[in-house]
Write an enzyme that holds these catalytic residues in place. Structure first.
Site, short mmCIF file in Angstrom:
data_model
loop_
_atom_site.label_atom_id
_atom_site.label_comp_id
_atom_site.label_asym_id
_atom_site.label_seq_id
_atom_site.Cartn_x
_atom_site.Cartn_y
_atom_site.Cartn_z
N CYS A 1 39.90 36.19 56.30
CA CYS A 1 40.55 35.03 56.90
C CYS A 1 40.06 33.79 56.16
CB CYS A 1 40.27 34.95 58.41
SG CYS A 1 38.52 34.79 58.86
N TRP A 2 40.04 32.65 56.78
CA TRP A 2 39.69 31.41 56.07
C TRP A 2 38.21 31.39 55.65
CZ3 TRP A 2 40.66 27.65 53.07
CH2 TRP A 2 39.92 26.48 53.06
#
Length: 352
Positions: free
Chosen positions: A94-95
Site C-alpha cells: 500500500c502507500w
C-alpha cells in the site's frame, strides 16, 4: 494487528506469483509497481470517508475501515483470487506498508498463501527508483547513442527498427506517450503521470546491459507535460550524437504517413495549429487552416516544416544546447523499411 513478513528493496520481484497494489484506484492510476494488479481494500470514496472520519473519531474510523477492508477482501477472494492454488505467493503493498497492506496480507496468509509486503510500501519504492535511476545513469561505461535531426527524418521509426534488430533502445516518446511537439499527443489518449513515466523509465533501463550501447532520440527537457529526470537529462548531454538527414519532400511524405489521424480527422488539427498563432502570427496560421480545409496536404506539411519546425530546430542549435555536436551524419534517401534496416545495421556496426 500483527505485521506479516516484509521484504526490503532492492529485491528480486520475479520470485512472487503476483504483485498486488491494495491502494485505491486513483492512487494506482497515478503510478504503481511494474506489473502490479489493483485489488483495492478501500476504493477512492471509502478511503476519503475513512480519512474524514479519522479526524473526528479515530476509533470509529478504524472500525469502519476494518469493516470495509473485510468486505472488499471477501470480494477479491471470491473473484480475482478464487482460482489461485496453494502455491500462490503474492507480494502486497500500500502507500507506506501499513494497515491496508497488512490487513489483506494477513487474510491471505490465513488462507495458507505466503503473502509478504514491501517494507515502507509504495513510498519506499519511489525512493528506491529515484536513487536507482541516478545510479544507473551514472554507471561508468554506459553510453547513449542519440539520434538527432529535424522533425520528420524518421528518428523514432529508426529507433523501432533498431529494436527489431535486437539493439537496446530507450524510446522516451513511447514511454511519455507523446511525440514532443504541439501535434504530439494522439487523439483520445493521455500521457502518464510523471511518477508513472519514471517507473516505466526505471523498468526499461534496469533491464539494459550497461556495457553495451543504448540508442535513443534527442528530446527537449520536456516531452509534452513530462519532464526528463535530472540524471537522464545529464546523461543525454554526454551521449554520442548522430544526425539523421532526409530530403524535405520525403520528410513531408513521412509526416503524412506517421500522422494519418490528422488527414482523416482534420477537425482535430486546426485547434492545435491555432496554438501557434502567438509564435507564427495570425496570417501564417490562417494560411495553414486554408490548406487543411482545401485538402492540400503536401503543401501544408511542407510549409509547417519550413515555417515552423525547421525554425525551432535551427534556433535550438543556435542556443546553448544540452547536446554535443554530432559526431557523424547518417543520410537517408527515403523511409522505406529497407532503407531504415540498412541505416540500423550501419548504426549498430558503428557502435561496436
Amino acid at each position: 494487528m500483527k505485521h506479516v513478513e516484509t521484504i526490503s528493496l532492492p529485491h528480486d520481484l520475479g520470485e512472487f506469483s503476483e504483485i498486488i497494489d491494495v491502494r485505491a484506484p486513483g492512487e494506482y492510476a497515478e503510478d504503481h509497481l511494474p506489473g502490479a494488479i489493483n485489488l483495492p481494500v478501500l476504493d477512492d470514496d471509502e478511503r476519503k470517508q475513512v480519512g474524514t472520519l479519522y479526524k473526528q473519531d479515530p476509533f470509529a474510523a478504524r472500525r469502519l475501515g476494518a469493516a470495509l477492508i473485510a468486505a472488499n477482501a471477501a470480494k477479491h477472494l471470491s473473484g480475482p483470487l478464487a482460482s489461485k492454488d496453494k502455491n500462490y505467493t503474492p507480494l502486497v503493498y500500500c502507500w507506506r506498508g501499513g494497515m491496508r497492506s497488512n490487513s489483506l496480507a494477513y487474510i491471505l496468509r490465513s488462507v495458507g498463501w505466503r503473502a509478504r509486503i514491501i517494507e515502507g510500501g509504495y513510498k519506499t519504492f519511489r525512493k528506491f527508483i529515484t536513487e536507482d535511476l541516478e545510479r544507473i545513469f551514472a554507471t561508468p561505461g554506459f553510453q547513449l547513442t542519440v539520434l538527432s535531426g529535424p522533425t520528420g527524418v524518421a528518428k523514432t521509426r529508426l529507433l523501432h527498427t533498431l529494436q527489431k534488430a535486437s539493439a537496446q533502445v530507450l524510446d522516451l516518446e513511447g514511454l511519455a506517450n507523446h511525440r514532443g511537439s504541439v501535434l504530439g499527443l494522439a487523439p483520445e489518449t493521455e500521457q502518464p503521470s510523471q511518477k508513472h513515466f519514471e517507473s516505466s523509465l526505471w523498468q526499461t533501463v534496469s533491464q539494459f546491459d550497461l556495457s553495451q550501447p543504448v540508442f535513443t532520440e534527442a528530446e527537449s527537457n520536456r516531452i509534452g507535460r513530462i519532464h526528463c529526470p535530472p540524471p537522464l537529462w545529464k546523461k543525454l548531454g554526454t551521449g554520442r550524437v548522430v544526425e539523421i538527414k532526409l530530403p524535405i519532400d520525403q520528410r513531408a511524405e513521412f509526416l503524412l504517413d506517421d500522422y494519418p489521424h490528422f488527414t482523416e480527422r482534420p477537425e482535430l488539427l486546426k485547434p492545435l495549429l491555432s496554438r501557434l498563432t502567438k509564435l507564427r502570427g495570425h496570417e501564417q496560421v490562417t494560411a495553414w487552416h486554408e490548406q487543411v480545409d482545401a485538402g492540400k496536404w503536401q503543401e501544408f506539411v511542407a510549409s509547417v516544416l519550413k515555417d515552423h519546425y525547421d525554425l525551432v530546430y535551427r534556433r535550438a542549435g543556435d542556443e546553448k544546447s544540452n547536446y554535443p555536436a554530432p559526431s557523424t551524419t547518417l543520410e537517408l534517401t527515403d523511409f522505406t523499411p529497407e532503407q531504415l534496416q540498412l541505416a540500423a545495421q550501419k548504426l549498430i556496426a558503428q557502435s561496436q
